[in-house]
Design a protein around this motif. Structure first.
Motif, PDB file in Angstrom:
ATOM      1  N   VAL A 116      42.654  51.718  52.043  1.00  0.00           N
ATOM      2  CA  VAL A 116      42.265  51.745  50.653  1.00  0.00           C
ATOM      3  C   VAL A 116      40.899  51.435  50.535  1.00  0.00           C
ATOM      4  O   VAL A 116      40.058  50.618  50.984  1.00  0.00           O
ATOM      5  CB  VAL A 116      43.035  50.273  49.940  1.00  0.00           C
ATOM      6  CG1 VAL A 116      42.599  50.217  48.687  1.00  0.00           C
ATOM      7  CG2 VAL A 116      44.409  50.406  50.162  1.00  0.00           C
ATOM      8  N   VAL A 117      40.617  52.388  49.454  1.00  0.00           N
ATOM      9  CA  VAL A 117      38.845  52.573  49.148  1.00  0.00           C
ATOM     10  C   VAL A 117      38.926  51.836  47.636  1.00  0.00           C
ATOM     11  O   VAL A 117      39.846  51.847  46.825  1.00  0.00           O
ATOM     12  CB  VAL A 117      38.646  53.811  48.961  1.00  0.00           C
ATOM     13  CG1 VAL A 117      37.625  54.131  47.741  1.00  0.00           C
ATOM     14  CG2 VAL A 117      38.239  54.482  50.346  1.00  0.00           C
ATOM     15  N   THR A 118      37.669  50.907  47.398  1.00  0.00           N
ATOM     16  CA  THR A 118      37.645  50.051  46.325  1.00  0.00           C
ATOM     17  C   THR A 118      36.517  50.522  45.462  1.00  0.00           C
ATOM     18  O   THR A 118      35.357  50.832  46.088  1.00  0.00           O
ATOM     19  CB  THR A 118      37.856  48.758  46.569  1.00  0.00           C
ATOM     20  OG1 THR A 118      38.033  47.943  45.346  1.00  0.00           O
ATOM     21  CG2 THR A 118      36.385  48.089  47.211  1.00  0.00           C
ATOM     22  N   ILE A 119      36.670  50.619  44.195  1.00  0.00           N
ATOM     23  CA  ILE A 119      35.427  50.743  43.528  1.00  0.00           C
ATOM     24  C   ILE A 119      35.068  49.443  42.782  1.00  0.00           C
ATOM     25  O   ILE A 119      35.682  48.886  42.173  1.00  0.00           O
ATOM     26  CB  ILE A 119      35.809  51.721  42.173  1.00  0.00           C
ATOM     27  CG1 ILE A 119      36.367  53.019  42.723  1.00  0.00           C
ATOM     28  CG2 ILE A 119      34.420  52.256  41.551  1.00  0.00           C
ATOM     29  CD1 ILE A 119      35.709  53.872  43.562  1.00  0.00           C
ATOM     30  N   ALA A 120      33.909  49.094  42.950  1.00  0.00           N
ATOM     31  CA  ALA A 120      33.649  47.608  42.648  1.00  0.00           C
ATOM     32  C   ALA A 120      32.782  47.581  41.455  1.00  0.00           C
ATOM     33  O   ALA A 120      31.931  48.577  41.043  1.00  0.00           O
ATOM     34  CB  ALA A 120      32.746  47.008  43.662  1.00  0.00           C
TER      35      ALA A 120
END
Lengths: 254, 254
Positions: A116-120
């Motif tokens: 899982v990649v996250t956009i902060a």
DNA sequence: AGTTCAAAGTGTTAAGTTTACACTTTGATT
DNA sequence: AATCAAAGTGTAAACTTAACACTTTGAACT
């Protein structure tokens, strides 16, 4: 399937999430705080849980901005705030590094082992105005002083660090301190915001002159009451004037 | 399956890509350039193609940084450069907006209709040193003056715009102009970089004083030859000194 | 009512930075 | 030898920043 699996999971992008770093300023303790959640534990699992940034998978049809707003609201009930993208975090193993993160994901995700990649995102808000209420998979949602924050879930400590760096840079570059204060604030409070976040001491006279010369503060005909000393004038930020000036001059640095 | 489907596709994350905005500075034309690719067309499809930023899907086991380096190299053969994350772009329809984007994706992706989110990177390099050579699905890889760039594929025009804004901010804030120049450069060339990118005129005497006072330039015992006027001294950027100073003082703004 | 406390509010000077401005030098080209 | 084009150079005025200490005010405490 637990509660959390219900509903919209087909609509979720299983490998992309948003995480929100929401900063608030505690005027009593003069401390920068951050909004954290404590995750609901599944009784089948025994583990020490970590605090985490509010975050979750995005939906197929949402923009990142919309996801951030929705997720923050779902977990903490906080809404109607401005969230700005910080950056993307995508280390391949960011959700696997800690055993309890993995266990916890098994309780809420149909594909818990997906990368899982996250956009902060990050935001500056008035801590007094927004009182978090936990819901969804958040057991608690609380304000915590940044200096007291323990190790967080996943790579959230790293995200918080980056957000804090971005905040310091922004505070030096743009007039954003107001966002951490009530609509009406004193110059002393504003100075505290700068001093606390930047970790420096500022000269009161110089600070006032500099701020007032920017011509984006309006002094109100009103003083702060109930303080055990000379009552200070209240000011408010003049958004319209700032926007007008911003196009003309580049520099709003402290 | 076409050529492009071969090989590592199982290793690719089908809905996450990286795109690279690589800036270079043309010292002859005094123009900021950007590295673009022209995509290979499949003969089965008839359409006007767009130029695009070099970009492609990431691999399962890579960090974003690694992906950006790999993808840039695969498409343009440019390597050994520093790429910095700009931000993530994820409008749900960013790959569907234009008919030919969709057609083109059908020629290279097993899941051409997947919603793809991209992590944009940017970089400043010496255009003279790095001569792009197209490979993979790039038919051409070229330097193009930013002011001449037509509408690009997908949302790449928007990405380029954001990168350009980031570049301008960075140029005002940190000493990064050197990265666009050869290792040895003249102060006049450096001034041109600032003037061209920021779109302003600067006073020569003031510019030189300011730059030299930052104490991060080394004047060499060497002059530029073959210019039809007084030959200027060459300078180089003192990286070590900059890093030492950076921790002490905050301000490296122009 | 008087004292204490804690922060508000206020000005000046010296140092440093920025801006505006014009002429001479040099090296290649013709 | 003349021309050209950019390099290189200094100063004064305007502005900004930094350093510095005392008086005022309102609430709280006695």
């Amino acid at each position: 399937m637990t509660d959390a699996f219900e509903g919209k999971e087909l609509d979720l992008v299983q490998n992309i999430s948003v995480d929100c770093v929401v900063f608030g300023f505690d005027l009593n303790a003069l401390e920068l705080n951050v909004l954290l959640i404590e995750r609901k534990k599944n009784p089948d699992y025994e583990y020490e849980d970590f605090f985490a940034l509010p975050g979750n998978l995005i939906r197929q049809s949402e923009t990142f901005d919309q996801s951030a707003i929705r997720v923050l609201k779902e977990l903490t009930s906080i809404q109607d705030i401005f969230l700005e993208q910080l950056m993307a975090f995508g280390n391949p193993n960011r959700t696997y590094l800690k055993e309890n993160d993995r266990k916890w994901l098994q309780t809420i995700r149909p594909q818990p082992d997906e990368r899982v990649v996250t956009i902060a995102y990050y935001s500056l808000i008035n801590l007094e105005k927004y009182k978090p209420t936990a819901s969804s998979f958040a057991k608690k949602a609380i304000w915590m002083p940044v200096k007291d924050v323990p190790e967080l879930a996943f790579d959230h400590s790293q995200i918080l660090n980056k957000a804090f760096e971005a905040l310091k840079l922004k505070l030096r570059t743009e007039p954003v301190g107001f966002n951490l204060l009530p609509r009406k604030f004193t110059l002393g409070q504003l100075q505290s915001v700068y001093e606390t976040i930047l970790g420096i001491e500022l000269d009161k006279r110089n600070f006032r002159r500099k701020m007032l010369n920017k011509d984006i503060l309006i002094q109100l005909d009103e003083k702060q009451k109930g303080v055990a000393h000379k009552s200070p004038y209240l000011y408010k930020f003049d958004q319209a004037k700032y926007e007008a000036l911003r196009d003309q001059k580049f520099d709003f640095s402290l």
